[in-house]
Motif scaffolding. Sequence first.
Motif, PDB file in Angstrom:
ATOM      1  N   LYS A  27      -3.083 -18.949   4.453  1.00 47.13           N
ATOM      2  CA  LYS A  27      -4.006 -17.820   4.438  1.00 47.13           C
ATOM      3  C   LYS A  27      -5.251 -18.184   5.240  1.00 47.13           C
ATOM      4  O   LYS A  27      -5.586 -19.353   5.414  1.00 47.13           O
ATOM      5  CB  LYS A  27      -4.391 -17.450   2.999  1.00 47.13           C
ATOM      6  CG  LYS A  27      -3.206 -16.992   2.149  1.00 47.13           C
ATOM      7  CD  LYS A  27      -3.615 -16.639   0.729  1.00 47.13           C
ATOM      8  CE  LYS A  27      -2.408 -16.155  -0.087  1.00 47.13           C
ATOM      9  NZ  LYS A  27      -2.770 -15.819  -1.487  1.00 47.13           N
ATOM     10  N   SER A  30     -11.157 -13.946   6.240  1.00 52.24           N
ATOM     11  CA  SER A  30     -11.602 -12.983   7.259  1.00 52.24           C
ATOM     12  C   SER A  30     -13.107 -12.788   7.253  1.00 52.24           C
ATOM     13  O   SER A  30     -13.660 -12.168   8.165  1.00 52.24           O
ATOM     14  CB  SER A  30     -10.940 -11.629   7.016  1.00 52.24           C
ATOM     15  OG  SER A  30     -11.409 -11.057   5.814  1.00 52.24           O
ATOM     16  N   ASP A  35      -6.600 -13.372   3.967  1.00 55.26           N
ATOM     17  CA  ASP A  35      -5.478 -12.646   4.562  1.00 55.26           C
ATOM     18  C   ASP A  35      -4.304 -13.592   4.761  1.00 55.26           C
ATOM     19  O   ASP A  35      -4.459 -14.707   5.277  1.00 55.26           O
ATOM     20  CB  ASP A  35      -5.867 -12.039   5.921  1.00 55.26           C
ATOM     21  CG  ASP A  35      -6.923 -10.958   5.783  1.00 55.26           C
ATOM     22  OD1 ASP A  35      -6.886 -10.221   4.784  1.00 55.26           O
ATOM     23  OD2 ASP A  35      -7.775 -10.861   6.681  1.00 55.26           O
ATOM     24  N   GLN A  36      -3.143 -13.116   4.382  1.00 53.83           N
ATOM     25  CA  GLN A  36      -1.949 -13.942   4.513  1.00 53.83           C
ATOM     26  C   GLN A  36      -1.516 -14.033   5.964  1.00 53.83           C
ATOM     27  O   GLN A  36      -1.429 -13.034   6.677  1.00 53.83           O
ATOM     28  CB  GLN A  36      -0.817 -13.348   3.668  1.00 53.83           C
ATOM     29  CG  GLN A  36       0.489 -14.122   3.766  1.00 53.83           C
ATOM     30  CD  GLN A  36       1.536 -13.584   2.821  1.00 53.83           C
ATOM     31  OE1 GLN A  36       1.228 -13.212   1.695  1.00 53.83           O
ATOM     32  NE2 GLN A  36       2.775 -13.533   3.286  1.00 53.83           N
ATOM     33  N   SER A  71       3.052  -8.561   8.927  1.00 52.48           N
ATOM     34  CA  SER A  71       1.746  -9.209   9.011  1.00 52.48           C
ATOM     35  C   SER A  71       0.638  -8.186   9.185  1.00 52.48           C
ATOM     36  O   SER A  71       0.861  -7.067   9.637  1.00 52.48           O
ATOM     37  CB  SER A  71       1.719 -10.174  10.198  1.00 52.48           C
ATOM     38  OG  SER A  71       2.712 -11.158  10.077  1.00 52.48           O
ATOM     39  N   ALA A  72      -0.586  -8.602   8.851  1.00 51.86           N
ATOM     40  CA  ALA A  72      -1.755  -7.802   9.186  1.00 51.86           C
ATOM     41  C   ALA A  72      -1.956  -7.833  10.702  1.00 51.86           C
ATOM     42  O   ALA A  72      -1.529  -8.774  11.384  1.00 51.86           O
ATOM     43  CB  ALA A  72      -2.984  -8.335   8.468  1.00 51.86           C
ATOM     44  N   SER A 108      -4.346  -4.366   6.867  1.00 50.71           N
ATOM     45  CA  SER A 108      -3.460  -5.141   6.002  1.00 50.71           C
ATOM     46  C   SER A 108      -2.204  -4.333   5.722  1.00 50.71           C
ATOM     47  O   SER A 108      -2.223  -3.096   5.802  1.00 50.71           O
ATOM     48  CB  SER A 108      -4.174  -5.464   4.685  1.00 50.71           C
ATOM     49  OG  SER A 108      -5.312  -6.255   4.912  1.00 50.71           O
ATOM     50  N   PRO A 109      -1.096  -4.988   5.399  1.00 50.21           N
ATOM     51  CA  PRO A 109       0.141  -4.254   5.098  1.00 50.21           C
ATOM     52  C   PRO A 109      -0.023  -3.377   3.854  1.00 50.21           C
ATOM     53  O   PRO A 109      -0.180  -3.893   2.743  1.00 50.21           O
ATOM     54  CB  PRO A 109       1.175  -5.361   4.878  1.00 50.21           C
ATOM     55  CG  PRO A 109       0.618  -6.547   5.572  1.00 50.21           C
ATOM     56  CD  PRO A 109      -0.862  -6.444   5.407  1.00 50.21           C
ATOM     57  N   GLN A 110      -0.028  -2.085   4.041  1.00 49.75           N
ATOM     58  CA  GLN A 110      -0.101  -1.120   2.951  1.00 49.75           C
ATOM     59  C   GLN A 110       0.054   0.273   3.543  1.00 49.75           C
ATOM     60  O   GLN A 110       0.215   0.429   4.758  1.00 49.75           O
ATOM     61  CB  GLN A 110      -1.432  -1.214   2.196  1.00 49.75           C
ATOM     62  CG  GLN A 110      -2.654  -0.818   3.023  1.00 49.75           C
ATOM     63  CD  GLN A 110      -3.938  -0.957   2.240  1.00 49.75           C
ATOM     64  OE1 GLN A 110      -4.401  -2.050   1.990  1.00 49.75           O
ATOM     65  NE2 GLN A 110      -4.527   0.174   1.863  1.00 49.75           N
ATOM     66  N   SER A 138      -7.697   5.718   7.162  1.00 51.64           N
ATOM     67  CA  SER A 138      -8.335   4.553   6.570  1.00 51.64           C
ATOM     68  C   SER A 138      -9.753   4.923   6.144  1.00 51.64           C
ATOM     69  O   SER A 138      -9.949   5.880   5.409  1.00 51.64           O
ATOM     70  CB  SER A 138      -8.307   3.390   7.564  1.00 51.64           C
ATOM     71  OG  SER A 138      -8.774   2.196   6.973  1.00 51.64           O
TER      72      SER A 138
END
Length: 308
Positions: A27, A30, A35-36, A71-72, A108-110, A138
């Motif tokens: 990770k 940021s 963040d992964q 990934s982000a 981010s992944p979502q 967003s």
Amino acid sequence: TVSATAPTSPAAGDMWFDETVGVKTMKVWSGSGWDQMSNIPFSATGGAETTSGGYKYHTFTSNGTFTANGSAATVEYLVVAGGGGGGGRYMGGGGGAGGLLFGSTFLSPQSYTITAGNGGAGGLQAARGSTGGSSTFSSFTSIGGGGGGSWDLGQQGASNGGSGGGCSGYLTSSPGVGTSGQGNNGGVGAVHGAGGGGGKANVGGNGSGADGGNGGNGYTWVNGVTYAGGGGGADYSGSGQTPGGTGGGGGGAYGQAGPNGGGYPTSGQVNTGGGGGGANGYVSAASTGPHATGANGGSGIVIIRYAV
């Protein structure tokens, strides 16, 4: 740092291997969160999907959901609100363009909810045009364009918005005010000619004598398309139609403002956030005909793109 516990007081760019059982991943901090990092490439779904010039585009012309996977990543965005409607009879001001925001952001992944605003309705009889609907992605919200003003039976001034609506003829001050960073003010009216709606690139044109002001021009994004032009203000007389701004703005009505009315205003282009043109025809005290009705604003759009 290798630990099952996050480091304290990290600085942006610090890396941590989270060895928590069932996680086991690298990770990076940021500046506001961990963040992964992953070898899974970024991908996304939602909207109309196309690929061109090394980029994938997700285009939303109606409400929907953008789902980021893997990934982000950093994406580019365009968020355009619906344009304002043109003012009704007579000497209606042009509708302001929908607010326009663009830039890049880290996702981010979502899943992200998308709203694409509707264009505002043109003013009936002596009513100002309606404000366009806002568009969102967003944390970004573009404000709908302001409606153009109307002079007759109530003298309704122009509305504020992403870009402001233009003043009607006879109302020679106080055009609609644009939102900072999203658009510009509408134009002022002359004794007869109405002001044009503001656009992303510049303010709406002022009325001059019997001539309406042009709509303010829009902004050309990285895809080569111009968005968010203001609607043209109505002329009092003559045969030339007042132009809307480049970027989808509709033209103001033209011609004699007497019993037979003048030419029809034109609507803002769909999916551009263009403002609608103002009406000029005074047909009767109860008229709701096309000469006396402002044109509708164009609907908004949201586009997201990233390198592939």
